[in-house]
Write a protein that holds these residues in place. Structure first.
Motif, PDB file in Angstrom:
ATOM      1  N   GLU A  50       7.201   5.613  -5.961  1.00 46.74           N
ATOM      2  CA  GLU A  50       7.747   6.027  -7.278  1.00 46.74           C
ATOM      3  C   GLU A  50       9.374   5.932  -7.114  1.00 46.74           C
ATOM      4  O   GLU A  50      10.230   5.540  -7.886  1.00 46.74           O
ATOM      5  N   ARG A  53      10.343   2.420  -6.695  1.00 48.33           N
ATOM      6  CA  ARG A  53      10.538   1.934  -8.146  1.00 48.33           C
ATOM      7  C   ARG A  53      11.575   2.136  -8.976  1.00 48.33           C
ATOM      8  O   ARG A  53      12.055   1.234  -9.443  1.00 48.33           O
ATOM      9  N   SER A  54      11.785   3.459  -9.092  1.00 49.48           N
ATOM     10  CA  SER A  54      12.929   4.054  -9.783  1.00 49.48           C
ATOM     11  C   SER A  54      14.397   3.864  -9.221  1.00 49.48           C
ATOM     12  O   SER A  54      15.128   3.982 -10.081  1.00 49.48           O
ATOM     13  N   ARG A  59      10.957  -1.643 -11.730  1.00 51.18           N
ATOM     14  CA  ARG A  59       9.423  -1.436 -12.167  1.00 51.18           C
ATOM     15  C   ARG A  59       8.788  -2.639 -12.857  1.00 51.18           C
ATOM     16  O   ARG A  59       9.753  -3.497 -13.451  1.00 51.18           O
ATOM     17  N   ASN A  60       7.600  -3.160 -12.616  1.00 48.21           N
ATOM     18  CA  ASN A  60       6.867  -4.259 -13.053  1.00 48.21           C
ATOM     19  C   ASN A  60       7.165  -3.921 -14.727  1.00 48.21           C
ATOM     20  O   ASN A  60       7.111  -3.180 -15.396  1.00 48.21           O
ATOM     21  N   GLU A  63       1.388  -5.497 -15.461  1.00 48.94           N
ATOM     22  CA  GLU A  63       0.753  -5.665 -14.067  1.00 48.94           C
ATOM     23  C   GLU A  63       0.074  -7.026 -14.013  1.00 48.94           C
ATOM     24  O   GLU A  63       0.650  -8.120 -14.123  1.00 48.94           O
ATOM     25  N   GLU A 187      15.933   1.206 -14.686  1.00 44.20           N
ATOM     26  CA  GLU A 187      14.915   1.151 -13.765  1.00 44.20           C
ATOM     27  C   GLU A 187      13.859  -0.442 -13.937  1.00 44.20           C
ATOM     28  O   GLU A 187      12.981  -0.477 -13.140  1.00 44.20           O
ATOM     29  N   GLY A 189      12.809  -3.814 -13.375  1.00 41.49           N
ATOM     30  CA  GLY A 189      12.556  -4.704 -11.916  1.00 41.49           C
ATOM     31  C   GLY A 189      13.657  -5.670 -11.855  1.00 41.49           C
ATOM     32  O   GLY A 189      13.968  -6.455 -12.843  1.00 41.49           O
ATOM     33  N   ASN A 193      11.498  -7.598  -6.631  1.00 40.45           N
ATOM     34  CA  ASN A 193      10.200  -6.771  -7.644  1.00 40.45           C
ATOM     35  C   ASN A 193       9.167  -7.948  -8.175  1.00 40.45           C
ATOM     36  O   ASN A 193       8.036  -8.141  -8.171  1.00 40.45           O
ATOM     37  N   GLN A 235       2.994  -2.036  -2.423  1.00 38.08           N
ATOM     38  CA  GLN A 235       2.096  -1.770  -3.415  1.00 38.08           C
ATOM     39  C   GLN A 235       0.811  -2.168  -3.499  1.00 38.08           C
ATOM     40  O   GLN A 235      -0.161  -1.526  -4.235  1.00 38.08           O
ATOM     41  N   CYS A 277      17.020  -2.975  -9.163  1.00 36.30           N
ATOM     42  CA  CYS A 277      17.113  -2.116 -10.212  1.00 36.30           C
ATOM     43  C   CYS A 277      18.624  -1.755 -10.226  1.00 36.30           C
ATOM     44  O   CYS A 277      19.162  -1.407  -9.078  1.00 36.30           O
TER      45      CYS A 277
END
Ligand code: GTR
Length: 389
Positions: A50, A53-54, A59-60, A63, A187, A189, A193, A235, A277
Motif C-alpha cells: 500500500e 502504491r500510494s 494505483r491501477n 485490474e 495516487e 498510477g 505502474n 504485486q 504518482c
C-alpha cells in the motif's frame, strides 16, 4: 563557552555523518513486530504494498479487464533454426476511451512438456530489440541463447501499454480507462505502474497457453524496465521470479545510504514525471521522510526468487546500494525458512552472490542488459527449476 561550541560542532558533525535510519522491514505501522510468515502475509506485506502504491508507483485504473482478449497476430511458425515455435499474440482490452493493444512475441523451445520462460518488459526500440525475426547475435533480448538454454523468450514493448513520455496521461492505457485526465489524483498510477500492469496481462495470456509452464515464469527488465519488473513481481505473485537489471533509483537501490554519484528522487521525479504518482514528488531531497525504502520492494517478492543485476561502470544506478537492499530484504525469506542472499561482500566485476533466493551479480561494464546478465538469471532459474525444463 568555547567548550560548549566545540561540543555543538561535534554533535552536528556526528549527525551529518550518521546514516539516516532505514525503515525496519518487520516493524508495522502500529509499532508491532513481525515474527512469523503469517503476520508478514496478513499485515506487513499488504502495508508495504500500500505504501508503494500510494506514495511511489500509484494505483491501477483497472485490474484484469473483463474485455481482455488474446488473438493470434500471425500463424505460429518455426523459428530459431527450427528449435522453437514462434507465437505472436495480440492482447486487447477496451474501456470508456476505446481500445488498447499489446503485441506479445514468444519463442518457445520445442519440448514434450510445458516450458518455463522469461517475460522481458522491453523499454527500448522494439524493431531493434524485440524483432519478430530475431537475429542470432542480438544481446538485449538474446532469443537464441534463451531458447538454447531451454527457456521460452517472451517480450512486449512497454510503449504499447503506455508511452514513455510525459504528455498529460492522454495516451495508451490512460486514454482507454480514464479518458479524462482531470480525474487523476496524487495516487494515480504512472508509467511504471502501467507497464507492470501490462506484464501481468502477458501472464494472463501465458496462463492460457499450454506450451508454457505458467508456474515457472520470470519477469525481467532493464533500467526503467527493471524498476517495472520489481513492481510487477512485488504485486503479481504468479511470477515465480523477478529480475531487476540495473534498475537503480526507485528500483533496487536504497534511497537512504550515501551515494552521491547515484540518481536520487529529486532527479528522477524531475526528469521522468510520468513514471510515478504525484505523491512521490514529496520525497525529492527529502528521502528521510519516505515511509519505506527499496529493500521493502524486494522483500515483497519473498518467498519467490529475486535477482538483482548491476554493472561495474553504472554508478548512476548505485550498485553498492542495490546490494545493500538485497541484504536488508533477505530476512523476509528467513520467515519461510529459506535463505535470502548468501553473502554480503560486494563482489568483483563479473561475479555473483548466488546460492539463496535473492541473487546479486555485478557485470563488468556499462549500463546495459547483456548476455552475461541473462546467463546469470538463467543460472539461478536452472538451480530452482531444473525439473521444470
Ligand atoms: C536514466 C534514468 C534511470 C534509468 C535509465 C533507463 O536516464 O535516470 O533511472 O531508468 O534512464 O531507464 O535507461
Amino acid at each position: 563557552m568555547r567548550k560548549l561550541a566545540f561540543l555543538w560542532v561535534m554533535l552536528l558533525a556526528g549527525l551529518a555523518m550518521s546514516e539516516p535510519a532505514i525503515p525496519d522491514l518487520f516493524t508495522c505501522a502500529d509499532g508491532t513486530t513481525v515474527k512469523t510468515k503469517e503476520q508478514w502475509e496478513s499485515k506487513r506485506r499488504p502495508e508495504i504494498l500500500e505504501l508503494f502504491r500510494s506514495q511511489c508507483f500509484g494505483r491501477n485504473l483497472v485490474e484484469r479487464p473483463d474485455s481482455l482478449k488474446f488473438t493470434p497476430a500471425a500463424p505460429d511458425t518455426d523459428a530459431v533454426g527450427g528449435k522453437a515455435i514462434r507465437k505472436l499474440v495480440n492482447i486487447t482490452y477496451e474501456g470508456p476511451g476505446g481500445k488498447g493493444e499489446v503485441l506479445v512475441r514468444a519463442f518457445i523451445p520445442k519440448s514434450s512438456k510445458p516450458v518455463p520462460g522469461f517475460v522481458l518488459i522491453c523499454n527500448r526500440d522494439p524493431v531493434e530489440n524485440i524483432n519478430i525475426e530475431p537475429r542470432p547475435d542480438q544481446t538485449f533480448w538474446p532469443v537464441y541463447r534463451i531458447v538454447e538454454r531451454g527457456y521460452a523468450a517472451i517480450a512486449f514493448y512497454n510503449g504499447d501499454v503506455a508511452p514513455d513520455k510525459y504528455n498529460g496521461f492522454t495516451n495508451g492505457l490512460y486514454r482507454v480507462f480514464q479518458p479524462d485526465p482531470k480525474q487523476r489524483n496524487a495516487e494515480s498510477g504512472g508509467a511504471i505502474n502501467a507497464w507492470a500492469w501490462g506484464a501481468s496481462r502477458v501472464m494472463d495470456w501465458i496462463e492460457t497457453e499450454p506450451l508454457l509452464d505458467a508456474k515457472h515464469i520470470g519477469v525481467v527488465g532493464h533500467s526503467r524496465g527493471g524498476k517495472t519488473a520489481l513492481w510487477c513481481g512485488a504485486q503479481d505473485q504468479r511470477f515465480a521470479m523477478a529480475c531487476s537489471n540495473d534498475s537503480g533509483c526507485s528500483g533496487a537501490k536504497l534511497n537512504r545510504g550515501s551515494d552521491p554519484k547515484s540518481e536520487h528522487i529529486a532527479q528522477i521525479t524531475k526528469a521522468f514525471r510520468h513514471w510515478f504518482c504525484r505523491n512521490y514528488d514529496k520525497y525529492a531531497n527529502n528521502e528521510d521522510a519516505l515511509p519505506f525504502d527499496q529493500h521493502e520492494l524486494l522483500a515483497l517478492i519473498a518467498p519467490r526468487i529475486c535477482c538483482v543485476g548491476s554493472a561495474s561502470l553504472d554508478s548512476w544506478a548505485g550498485p553498492q546500494n542495490e546490494l545493500k537492499s538485497c541484504v536488508l530484504a533477505s530476512p523476509a525469506w528467513k520467515l519461510y525458512g529459506l535463505e535470502g542472499i548468501s553473502g554480503t561482500e560486494f563482489p568483483q566485476p563479473d561475479h555473483a552472490i548466488t546460492g539463496g533466493r535473492v541473487n546479486y551479480h555485478l557485470r563488468k561494464g556499462k549500463h546495459n542488459l547483456e548476455i552475461f546478465d541473462w546467463d546469470a538469471y538463467m543460472d539461478v532459474a536452472d538451480r530452482f527449476w531444473r525439473n521444470a525444463k
